[in-house]
Design a protein around this motif. Structure first.
Motif, PDB file in Angstrom:
ATOM      1  N   MET A  96       0.854  -1.207   0.000  1.00  0.00           N
ATOM      2  CA  MET A  96       0.000   0.000   0.000  1.00  0.00           C
ATOM      3  C   MET A  96       0.879   1.241   0.000  1.00  0.00           C
ATOM      4  SD  MET A  96      -3.319   0.119   2.445  1.00  0.00           S
ATOM      5  CE  MET A  96      -2.592   1.292   3.543  1.00  0.00           C
ATOM      6  N   VAL A  97       0.469   2.220  -0.795  1.00  0.00           N
ATOM      7  CA  VAL A  97       1.240   3.467  -0.797  1.00  0.00           C
ATOM      8  C   VAL A  97       0.333   4.612  -1.240  1.00  0.00           C
ATOM      9  CG1 VAL A  97       2.059   2.951  -3.153  1.00  0.00           C
ATOM     10  CG2 VAL A  97       3.295   4.579  -1.772  1.00  0.00           C
ATOM     11  N   GLU A  98       0.555   5.759  -0.704  1.00  0.00           N
ATOM     12  CA  GLU A  98      -0.302   6.914  -1.013  1.00  0.00           C
ATOM     13  C   GLU A  98      -0.054   7.401  -2.451  1.00  0.00           C
ATOM     14  OE1 GLU A  98      -2.354   6.752   2.301  1.00  0.00           O
ATOM     15  OE2 GLU A  98      -2.672   8.242   0.705  1.00  0.00           O
ATOM     16  N   PRO A  99      -1.115   7.810  -3.155  1.00  0.00           N
ATOM     17  CA  PRO A  99      -0.911   8.331  -4.514  1.00  0.00           C
ATOM     18  C   PRO A  99       0.074   9.495  -4.549  1.00  0.00           C
ATOM     19  CG  PRO A  99      -3.263   8.186  -3.967  1.00  0.00           C
ATOM     20  CD  PRO A  99      -2.513   7.795  -2.744  1.00  0.00           C
ATOM     21  N   SER A 100       0.044  10.333  -3.489  1.00  0.00           N
ATOM     22  CA  SER A 100       0.930  11.511  -3.477  1.00  0.00           C
ATOM     23  C   SER A 100       2.400  11.090  -3.469  1.00  0.00           C
ATOM     24  CB  SER A 100       0.635  12.365  -2.242  1.00  0.00           C
ATOM     25  OG  SER A 100       0.727  11.527  -1.079  1.00  0.00           O
ATOM     26  N   VAL A 101       2.664   9.953  -2.813  1.00  0.00           N
ATOM     27  CA  VAL A 101       4.054   9.460  -2.771  1.00  0.00           C
ATOM     28  C   VAL A 101       4.482   9.032  -4.178  1.00  0.00           C
ATOM     29  CG1 VAL A 101       5.548   7.601  -1.899  1.00  0.00           C
ATOM     30  CG2 VAL A 101       3.891   8.722  -0.366  1.00  0.00           C
ATOM     31  N   ILE A 102       3.569   8.366  -4.880  1.00  0.00           N
ATOM     32  CA  ILE A 102       3.893   7.920  -6.247  1.00  0.00           C
ATOM     33  C   ILE A 102       4.139   9.142  -7.130  1.00  0.00           C
ATOM     34  CG2 ILE A 102       2.923   6.783  -8.281  1.00  0.00           C
ATOM     35  CD1 ILE A 102       1.487   4.874  -6.356  1.00  0.00           C
ATOM     36  N   GLU A 103       3.248  10.134  -6.991  1.00  0.00           N
ATOM     37  CA  GLU A 103       3.414  11.352  -7.815  1.00  0.00           C
ATOM     38  C   GLU A 103       4.765  12.008  -7.561  1.00  0.00           C
ATOM     39  OE1 GLU A 103       0.034  13.699  -6.826  1.00  0.00           O
ATOM     40  OE2 GLU A 103      -1.356  12.284  -7.779  1.00  0.00           O
ATOM     41  N   GLU A 104       5.114  12.103  -6.299  1.00  0.00           N
ATOM     42  CA  GLU A 104       6.375  12.769  -5.935  1.00  0.00           C
ATOM     43  C   GLU A 104       7.578  12.021  -6.501  1.00  0.00           C
ATOM     44  OE1 GLU A 104       6.137  13.604  -1.657  1.00  0.00           O
ATOM     45  OE2 GLU A 104       8.330  13.503  -1.726  1.00  0.00           O
ATOM     46  N   ARG A 105       7.540  10.683  -6.329  1.00  0.00           N
ATOM     47  CA  ARG A 105       8.675   9.861  -6.808  1.00  0.00           C
ATOM     48  C   ARG A 105       8.818  10.001  -8.322  1.00  0.00           C
ATOM     49  NH1 ARG A 105      10.026   5.801  -2.903  1.00  0.00           N
ATOM     50  NH2 ARG A 105      11.572   4.951  -4.337  1.00  0.00           N
ATOM     51  N   ILE A 106       7.678  10.036  -9.035  1.00  0.00           N
ATOM     52  CA  ILE A 106       7.750  10.132 -10.498  1.00  0.00           C
ATOM     53  C   ILE A 106       8.265  11.517 -10.901  1.00  0.00           C
ATOM     54  CG2 ILE A 106       6.347  10.233 -12.608  1.00  0.00           C
ATOM     55  CD1 ILE A 106       4.611   7.986 -11.418  1.00  0.00           C
ATOM     56  N   ARG A 107       7.741  12.559 -10.254  1.00  0.00           N
ATOM     57  CA  ARG A 107       8.201  13.929 -10.607  1.00  0.00           C
ATOM     58  C   ARG A 107       9.700  14.046 -10.403  1.00  0.00           C
ATOM     59  NH1 ARG A 107       4.249  17.176 -11.989  1.00  0.00           N
ATOM     60  NH2 ARG A 107       2.147  16.891 -11.105  1.00  0.00           N
ATOM     61  N   GLU A 108      10.173  13.517  -9.270  1.00  0.00           N
ATOM     62  CA  GLU A 108      11.594  13.654  -8.950  1.00  0.00           C
ATOM     63  C   GLU A 108      12.456  12.730  -9.806  1.00  0.00           C
ATOM     64  OE1 GLU A 108      12.358  13.039  -4.716  1.00  0.00           O
ATOM     65  OE2 GLU A 108      10.898  14.665  -4.391  1.00  0.00           O
ATOM     66  N   GLY A 109      12.023  11.459  -9.905  1.00  0.00           N
ATOM     67  CA  GLY A 109      12.856  10.457 -10.568  1.00  0.00           C
ATOM     68  C   GLY A 109      12.905  10.591 -12.078  1.00  0.00           C
ATOM     69  N   VAL A 110      11.771  10.985 -12.694  1.00  0.00           N
ATOM     70  CA  VAL A 110      11.735  11.095 -14.158  1.00  0.00           C
ATOM     71  C   VAL A 110      12.209  12.491 -14.566  1.00  0.00           C
ATOM     72  CG1 VAL A 110      10.215  11.095 -16.194  1.00  0.00           C
ATOM     73  CG2 VAL A 110       9.915   9.374 -14.401  1.00  0.00           C
ATOM     74  N   GLY A 111      11.648  13.513 -13.864  1.00  0.00           N
ATOM     75  CA  GLY A 111      12.059  14.897 -14.167  1.00  0.00           C
ATOM     76  C   GLY A 111      11.340  15.428 -15.404  1.00  0.00           C
ATOM     77  N   GLY A 112      11.232  16.725 -15.502  1.00  0.00           N
ATOM     78  CA  GLY A 112      10.635  17.369 -16.674  1.00  0.00           C
ATOM     79  C   GLY A 112       9.185  16.983 -16.900  1.00  0.00           C
ATOM     80  N   VAL A 113       8.503  16.612 -15.810  1.00  0.00           N
ATOM     81  CA  VAL A 113       7.110  16.146 -15.957  1.00  0.00           C
ATOM     82  C   VAL A 113       6.188  17.349 -16.120  1.00  0.00           C
ATOM     83  CG1 VAL A 113       5.197  14.969 -14.789  1.00  0.00           C
ATOM     84  CG2 VAL A 113       7.526  14.062 -14.607  1.00  0.00           C
ATOM     85  N   SER A 114       5.451  17.380 -17.269  1.00  0.00           N
ATOM     86  CA  SER A 114       4.569  18.536 -17.513  1.00  0.00           C
ATOM     87  C   SER A 114       3.112  18.172 -17.233  1.00  0.00           C
ATOM     88  CB  SER A 114       4.720  18.992 -18.963  1.00  0.00           C
ATOM     89  OG  SER A 114       4.559  17.868 -19.823  1.00  0.00           O
ATOM     90  N   HIS A 115       2.827  16.852 -17.181  1.00  0.00           N
ATOM     91  CA  HIS A 115       1.446  16.440 -16.854  1.00  0.00           C
ATOM     92  C   HIS A 115       1.514  15.073 -16.195  1.00  0.00           C
ATOM     93  CE1 HIS A 115      -2.900  16.063 -17.186  1.00  0.00           C
ATOM     94  NE2 HIS A 115      -2.708  14.835 -17.624  1.00  0.00           N
ATOM     95  N   LEU A 116       0.753  14.908 -15.108  1.00  0.00           N
ATOM     96  CA  LEU A 116       0.825  13.612 -14.391  1.00  0.00           C
ATOM     97  C   LEU A 116      -0.538  13.280 -13.813  1.00  0.00           C
ATOM     98  CD1 LEU A 116       2.405  11.285 -13.047  1.00  0.00           C
ATOM     99  CD2 LEU A 116       3.076  12.871 -11.246  1.00  0.00           C
ATOM    100  N   GLU A 117      -1.013  12.085 -14.090  1.00  0.00           N
ATOM    101  CA  GLU A 117      -2.260  11.612 -13.474  1.00  0.00           C
ATOM    102  C   GLU A 117      -1.950  10.284 -12.787  1.00  0.00           C
ATOM    103  OE1 GLU A 117      -5.238  11.107 -16.559  1.00  0.00           O
ATOM    104  OE2 GLU A 117      -4.489  12.928 -17.545  1.00  0.00           O
TER     105      GLU A 117
END
Lengths: 86, 117
Positions: free
Chosen positions: A1-22
């Motif tokens: 189990m993991v919070e959606p906000s944690v997933i969003e944060e990890r993707i924004r930081e790890g991928v970088g240059g994210v202009s849209h995320l759902e």
């Protein structure tokens, strides 16, 4: 189990240059997720490499907390072409 | 998922499997009885693409392969599709390739051999 906000944060930081995320919790149990990720970092990369970037951003979350993840990756250009919103 | 720690014998075993068959699907369940939605989707896409003779590996029956294939491919999820020894993708990518028509190109060499076989 993991919070959606944690997933969003990890993707924004790890991928970088994210202009849209759902990120969507598919079952309400916080372990089956669907995502759409738009980033310039995907430019020039194969589909496999694009997804690997996301998997490495999520790291250990993929080894238990997230049971199922289905996601689409787009460059900003391809996202605009399919009429993706901001 | 450190590459280095993988047991060489397991790596060799997996390499053997992907080299021995033109199309290999590491999946949950079997071709006839998929036991996960994502695996079932790839089986269906292969069927619609005219590929019925592919080698299915049920990772639920082989814990070493279930973990090993993730390190072998450095890809954390199942199913995993291999064509001619090369990793093609998981469910999302295979579906994407099918919808864009590109899967036909990937499978063309295998289907030609299949017809001739």
């Amino acid at each position: 189990m993991v919070e959606p906000s944690v997933i969003e944060e990890r993707i924004r930081e790890g991928v970088g240059g994210v202009s849209h995320l759902e990120v969507k919790d598919l079952t309400g149990t916080k372990d089956h997720y669907e995502a759409v990720i738009v980033s310039e970092a995907f430019e020039g990369k194969s589909r496999v490499d694009q997804q690997r970037m996301v998997f490495s951003a999520l790291g250990e979350l993929m080894d238990g907390p997230i049971h199922a993840l289905t996601f689409k990756t787009y460059t900003p250009e391809r996202w605009a072409k399919i009429g993706g919103g901001a | 998922m450190a590459e280095a720690e993988m047991d060489p014998a397991l790596r060799e075993r997996i390499q053997g499997i992907v080299d021995a068959h033109p199309v290999v699907l590491f999946m949950k369940g079997s071709r006839l009885f998929p036991r996960c939605g994502f695996s079932a989707t790839v089986v269906e896409v292969l069927k619609r693409s005219g590929v019925t003779a592919f080698h299915d590996v049920d990772v639920l029956k082989d814990p070493a392969i279930r973990q090993g294939i993730k390190e072998f491919t450095s890809w954390p999820t199942i199913p995993q599709l291999y064509v001619q020894g090369k990793f093609v993708g998981g469910c999302d990518i295979v579906r994407d390739l099918y919808e864009s028509g590109e899967l036909e190109e990937v499978l063309a060499p295998v289907k030609a051999a299949d017809d001739a076989g």
